[in-house]
Design a protein around this motif. Structure first.
Motif, PDB file in Angstrom:
ATOM      1  N   GLN A 220       0.825  -1.212   0.000  1.00  0.00           N
ATOM      2  CA  GLN A 220       0.000   0.000   0.000  1.00  0.00           C
ATOM      3  C   GLN A 220       0.860   1.263   0.000  1.00  0.00           C
ATOM      4  OE1 GLN A 220      -0.458  -2.862   1.540  1.00  0.00           O
ATOM      5  NE2 GLN A 220      -2.444  -3.038   2.561  1.00  0.00           N
ATOM      6  N   LYS A 221       2.056   1.202   0.593  1.00  0.00           N
ATOM      7  CA  LYS A 221       2.937   2.381   0.682  1.00  0.00           C
ATOM      8  C   LYS A 221       3.798   2.549  -0.570  1.00  0.00           C
ATOM      9  CE  LYS A 221       3.328   1.829   5.701  1.00  0.00           C
ATOM     10  NZ  LYS A 221       4.231   1.357   6.783  1.00  0.00           N
ATOM     11  N   ALA A 222       3.803   1.563  -1.456  1.00  0.00           N
ATOM     12  CA  ALA A 222       4.683   1.603  -2.625  1.00  0.00           C
ATOM     13  C   ALA A 222       4.271   2.715  -3.585  1.00  0.00           C
ATOM     14  CB  ALA A 222       4.652   0.254  -3.343  1.00  0.00           C
ATOM     15  N   PRO A 223       5.242   3.327  -4.267  1.00  0.00           N
ATOM     16  CA  PRO A 223       4.920   4.397  -5.220  1.00  0.00           C
ATOM     17  C   PRO A 223       4.488   3.871  -6.576  1.00  0.00           C
ATOM     18  CG  PRO A 223       7.292   4.114  -5.081  1.00  0.00           C
ATOM     19  CD  PRO A 223       6.700   3.159  -4.081  1.00  0.00           C
ATOM     20  N   PHE A 224       4.292   2.570  -6.672  1.00  0.00           N
ATOM     21  CA  PHE A 224       3.871   1.963  -7.938  1.00  0.00           C
ATOM     22  C   PHE A 224       2.559   1.208  -7.750  1.00  0.00           C
ATOM     23  CE2 PHE A 224       7.082  -0.654  -5.808  1.00  0.00           C
ATOM     24  CZ  PHE A 224       6.384  -1.831  -5.599  1.00  0.00           C
ATOM     25  N   MET A 225       1.970   0.789  -8.865  1.00  0.00           N
ATOM     26  CA  MET A 225       0.716   0.031  -8.848  1.00  0.00           C
ATOM     27  C   MET A 225       1.022  -1.431  -9.186  1.00  0.00           C
ATOM     28  SD  MET A 225      -1.370   2.846 -11.108  1.00  0.00           S
ATOM     29  CE  MET A 225      -0.190   2.621 -12.429  1.00  0.00           C
ATOM     30  N   LEU A 226       0.074  -2.293  -8.850  1.00  0.00           N
ATOM     31  CA  LEU A 226       0.301  -3.729  -9.022  1.00  0.00           C
ATOM     32  C   LEU A 226      -0.900  -4.362  -9.728  1.00  0.00           C
ATOM     33  CD1 LEU A 226       2.764  -5.366  -7.862  1.00  0.00           C
ATOM     34  CD2 LEU A 226       1.217  -6.166  -6.084  1.00  0.00           C
ATOM     35  N   MET A 227      -0.619  -5.069 -10.817  1.00  0.00           N
ATOM     36  CA  MET A 227      -1.628  -5.878 -11.499  1.00  0.00           C
ATOM     37  C   MET A 227      -1.229  -7.333 -11.284  1.00  0.00           C
ATOM     38  SD  MET A 227      -2.810  -5.692 -15.479  1.00  0.00           S
ATOM     39  CE  MET A 227      -4.217  -6.622 -16.073  1.00  0.00           C
ATOM     40  N   TRP A 228      -2.114  -8.112 -10.652  1.00  0.00           N
ATOM     41  CA  TRP A 228      -1.735  -9.407 -10.090  1.00  0.00           C
ATOM     42  C   TRP A 228      -2.650 -10.511 -10.618  1.00  0.00           C
ATOM     43  CZ3 TRP A 228      -2.966 -10.312  -4.202  1.00  0.00           C
ATOM     44  CH2 TRP A 228      -2.455 -11.554  -3.786  1.00  0.00           C
ATOM     45  N   GLN A 229      -2.073 -11.424 -11.402  1.00  0.00           N
ATOM     46  CA  GLN A 229      -2.825 -12.613 -11.823  1.00  0.00           C
ATOM     47  C   GLN A 229      -2.505 -13.734 -10.842  1.00  0.00           C
ATOM     48  OE1 GLN A 229      -3.264 -14.241 -16.015  1.00  0.00           O
ATOM     49  NE2 GLN A 229      -2.108 -15.914 -15.093  1.00  0.00           N
ATOM     50  N   THR A 230      -3.522 -14.180 -10.123  1.00  0.00           N
ATOM     51  CA  THR A 230      -3.312 -15.146  -9.041  1.00  0.00           C
ATOM     52  C   THR A 230      -3.349 -16.596  -9.510  1.00  0.00           C
ATOM     53  OG1 THR A 230      -5.681 -15.329  -8.549  1.00  0.00           O
ATOM     54  CG2 THR A 230      -4.446 -13.546  -7.452  1.00  0.00           C
ATOM     55  N   GLY A 231      -3.993 -16.856 -10.643  1.00  0.00           N
ATOM     56  CA  GLY A 231      -4.298 -18.232 -11.024  1.00  0.00           C
ATOM     57  C   GLY A 231      -5.567 -18.680 -10.321  1.00  0.00           C
ATOM     58  N   LYS A 232      -6.297 -19.591 -10.945  1.00  0.00           N
ATOM     59  CA  LYS A 232      -7.599 -19.992 -10.386  1.00  0.00           C
ATOM     60  C   LYS A 232      -7.471 -20.778  -9.086  1.00  0.00           C
ATOM     61  CE  LYS A 232      -9.923 -19.948 -14.867  1.00  0.00           C
ATOM     62  NZ  LYS A 232     -10.533 -20.736 -15.957  1.00  0.00           N
ATOM     63  N   ALA A 233      -6.479 -21.667  -9.017  1.00  0.00           N
ATOM     64  CA  ALA A 233      -6.373 -22.574  -7.867  1.00  0.00           C
ATOM     65  C   ALA A 233      -6.123 -21.829  -6.562  1.00  0.00           C
ATOM     66  CB  ALA A 233      -5.255 -23.590  -8.112  1.00  0.00           C
ATOM     67  N   ASP A 234      -5.423 -20.699  -6.624  1.00  0.00           N
ATOM     68  CA  ASP A 234      -5.017 -19.975  -5.421  1.00  0.00           C
ATOM     69  C   ASP A 234      -5.790 -18.661  -5.252  1.00  0.00           C
ATOM     70  OD1 ASP A 234      -3.405 -19.941  -3.145  1.00  0.00           O
ATOM     71  OD2 ASP A 234      -1.769 -18.869  -4.105  1.00  0.00           O
ATOM     72  N   HIS A 235      -6.781 -18.447  -6.090  1.00  0.00           N
ATOM     73  CA  HIS A 235      -7.433 -17.137  -6.118  1.00  0.00           C
ATOM     74  C   HIS A 235      -8.189 -16.827  -4.819  1.00  0.00           C
ATOM     75  CE1 HIS A 235      -9.060 -13.494  -7.761  1.00  0.00           C
ATOM     76  NE2 HIS A 235     -10.296 -13.897  -7.564  1.00  0.00           N
ATOM     77  N   GLU A 236      -8.802 -17.832  -4.242  1.00  0.00           N
ATOM     78  CA  GLU A 236      -9.598 -17.611  -3.025  1.00  0.00           C
ATOM     79  C   GLU A 236      -8.727 -17.079  -1.889  1.00  0.00           C
ATOM     80  OE1 GLU A 236     -12.383 -20.309  -0.114  1.00  0.00           O
ATOM     81  OE2 GLU A 236     -12.425 -20.770  -2.259  1.00  0.00           O
ATOM     82  N   ARG A 237      -7.537 -17.658  -1.720  1.00  0.00           N
ATOM     83  CA  ARG A 237      -6.609 -17.204  -0.679  1.00  0.00           C
ATOM     84  C   ARG A 237      -6.179 -15.754  -0.929  1.00  0.00           C
ATOM     85  NH1 ARG A 237      -0.541 -18.049   0.514  1.00  0.00           N
ATOM     86  NH2 ARG A 237      -0.304 -18.500  -1.707  1.00  0.00           N
ATOM     87  N   CYS A 238      -5.854 -15.465  -2.191  1.00  0.00           N
ATOM     88  CA  CYS A 238      -5.407 -14.111  -2.527  1.00  0.00           C
ATOM     89  C   CYS A 238      -6.541 -13.097  -2.375  1.00  0.00           C
ATOM     90  CB  CYS A 238      -4.877 -14.091  -3.962  1.00  0.00           C
ATOM     91  SG  CYS A 238      -3.505 -15.226  -4.252  1.00  0.00           S
ATOM     92  N   GLN A 239      -7.732 -13.505  -2.774  1.00  0.00           N
ATOM     93  CA  GLN A 239      -8.879 -12.610  -2.694  1.00  0.00           C
ATOM     94  C   GLN A 239      -9.237 -12.289  -1.235  1.00  0.00           C
ATOM     95  OE1 GLN A 239     -10.017 -11.192  -5.419  1.00  0.00           O
ATOM     96  NE2 GLN A 239     -11.425  -9.920  -4.241  1.00  0.00           N
ATOM     97  N   SER A 240      -9.027 -13.257  -0.342  1.00  0.00           N
ATOM     98  CA  SER A 240      -9.277 -13.011   1.092  1.00  0.00           C
ATOM     99  C   SER A 240      -8.382 -11.897   1.613  1.00  0.00           C
ATOM    100  CB  SER A 240      -9.014 -14.291   1.900  1.00  0.00           C
ATOM    101  OG  SER A 240      -9.938 -15.292   1.550  1.00  0.00           O
ATOM    102  N   THR A 241      -7.130 -11.898   1.193  1.00  0.00           N
ATOM    103  CA  THR A 241      -6.198 -10.835   1.589  1.00  0.00           C
ATOM    104  C   THR A 241      -6.633  -9.499   1.005  1.00  0.00           C
ATOM    105  OG1 THR A 241      -4.353 -12.380   1.758  1.00  0.00           O
ATOM    106  CG2 THR A 241      -3.795 -10.059   1.450  1.00  0.00           C
TER     107      THR A 241
END
Length: 370
Positions: A220-241
């Motif tokens: 959140q403090k970074a001066p850049f933006m992030l576009m993140w492809q999680t993959g389907k298998a791990d998406h639920e864990r990433c989406q929770s965060t």
């Protein structure tokens, strides 16, 4: 030339399927009446992707060896035996003028059956460190099309042709500017954008590193933006965060459908070191941090990454070090325009263009008996 009949075999991942489809499209451009038949492994990605691209495919029951649980390989050996028998019948019925192997489970039985039947074979080796199957098939192949110099250690030198890896044509045809691509994706065109993508199936190690950065507040403090492809298998864990922390500068999705747009928008890419991904990044001149997957045969992704990192064309972070080292490397590079420019220029210098056409040149030469 009479209408060609071409057998193309392999798959398992996008890194094998995309080159196979690119070769097929190049054959059709040059020989509109050519008959092309794909051979894949049952239950693998190619059984959906190839028909979606308009080609016929036959599946073999072949699967990979389980190196950790050896007792499971009795079933694997039985499937291999069935696949060899089926491949022999397939070659006898289709009567191809040439068989092309792009790597993956199905290519071994299919190319071996073709060689036994006297059908000339062409191997397309995507990696800097070849797999066992292509090494075994190489002595009887008519040509071996490679993406990296130095493969004389593994293959007969007189059969090697340096062609590069074919990539998806849409990636090179994307016409918008970087600022336009960022805006279209909902990002601020004035800020650097980091694209994190773990291949078509995602990468848990990459995801864990990003999750840690978000949960610690560093992202959140970074001066850049992030576009993140999680993959389907791990998406639920990433989406929770994502839902718990709601970082305003991060966008996460299970799958990115328009990779041409995503690549164009990115200032820095973080990716696995699959051969197809590397070839795409070379052609696009994209700065990249490569995190080789340790879960591949012959540790070939590390060899791929080293082929670039030793030339200053990429930064390599080993999978085992990613939890500690990956985010600091992203922070170091993302806002360093000079470092990004140097990486971009060096990786672009390694690109081999028109690979699909060069491979079809070899197919024509072999079929014509030259």
């Amino acid at each position: 030339m009479k209408d060609m009949k071409v057998l193309i075999s392999g798959g398992g991942t996008g890194g094998h399927i995309f080159p196979a489809l690119s070769i097929a499209a190049a054959i059709e451009r040059r020989h509109p009446d050519a008959e092309i038949l794909f051979v894949g492994a049952e239950g693998r990605m190619e059984m959906e992707r190839v028909p979606a691209a308009g080609y016929r495919i036959v599946g073999l029951p072949v699967s990979g060896f389980d190196r950790k649980r050896l007792w499971r390989n009795f079933k694997v050996l039985f499937r291999l035996w069935k696949s060899i028998r089926r491949a022999r019948k397939l070659v006898a019925d289709f009567k191809p003028d040439i068989a092309v192997g792009v790597g993956g489970y199905a290519s071994g039985p299919t190319l071996k059956a073709a060689q036994r039947a006297g059908v000339p074979t062409l191997l397309q080796e995507q990696n800097s460190y070849p797999g066992v199957t292509n090494k075994l098939l190489a002595p009887r192949a008519a040509a071996i099309c490679v993406a990296y110099p130095g493969t004389e250690r593994f293959f007969p030198s007189e059969k090697i042709v340096l062609t590069g890896n074919p990539v998806r044509p849409a990636l090179l045809a994307y016409g918008a500017s970087q600022a336009e691509a960022k805006a279209a994706l909902g990002f601020d065109p004035s800020r650097p954008l980091v694209l994190v993508v773990g291949g078509s199936l995602g990468a848990r190690t990459l995801n864990s590193a990003i999750i840690s950065a978000i949960e610690s507040g560093k992202a959140q403090k970074a001066p850049f933006m992030l576009m993140w492809q999680t993959g389907k298998a791990d998406h639920e864990r990433c989406q929770s965060t994502m839902e718990a922390c709601r970082p305003a500068n991060v966008r996460a999705s299970a799958f990115i459908s328009d990779m041409a747009q995503a690549y164009r928008a990115a200032d820095l890419v973080v990716a696995r070191a699959g051969a197809g991904t590397i070839s795409e990044l070379e052609l696009l001149g994209k700065p990249v941090i490569l995190v080789p997957s340790p879960n591949v045969a012959e540790d070939h992704q590390r060899h791929n990454a080293e082929a670039l990192s030793t030339r200053g064309a990429a930064v390599m972070v080993l999978d085992a070090d990613a939890a500690v080292s990956l985010w600091p490397e992203i922070e170091r590079l993302a806002s360093d325009k000079d470092a990004l420019a140097g990486l971009g220029a060096n990786i672009a210098a390694m690109a081999l263009r028109e690979s699909d056409e060069k491979i079809v040149d070899q197919i024509d030469r072999i079929v014509n008996g030259n």
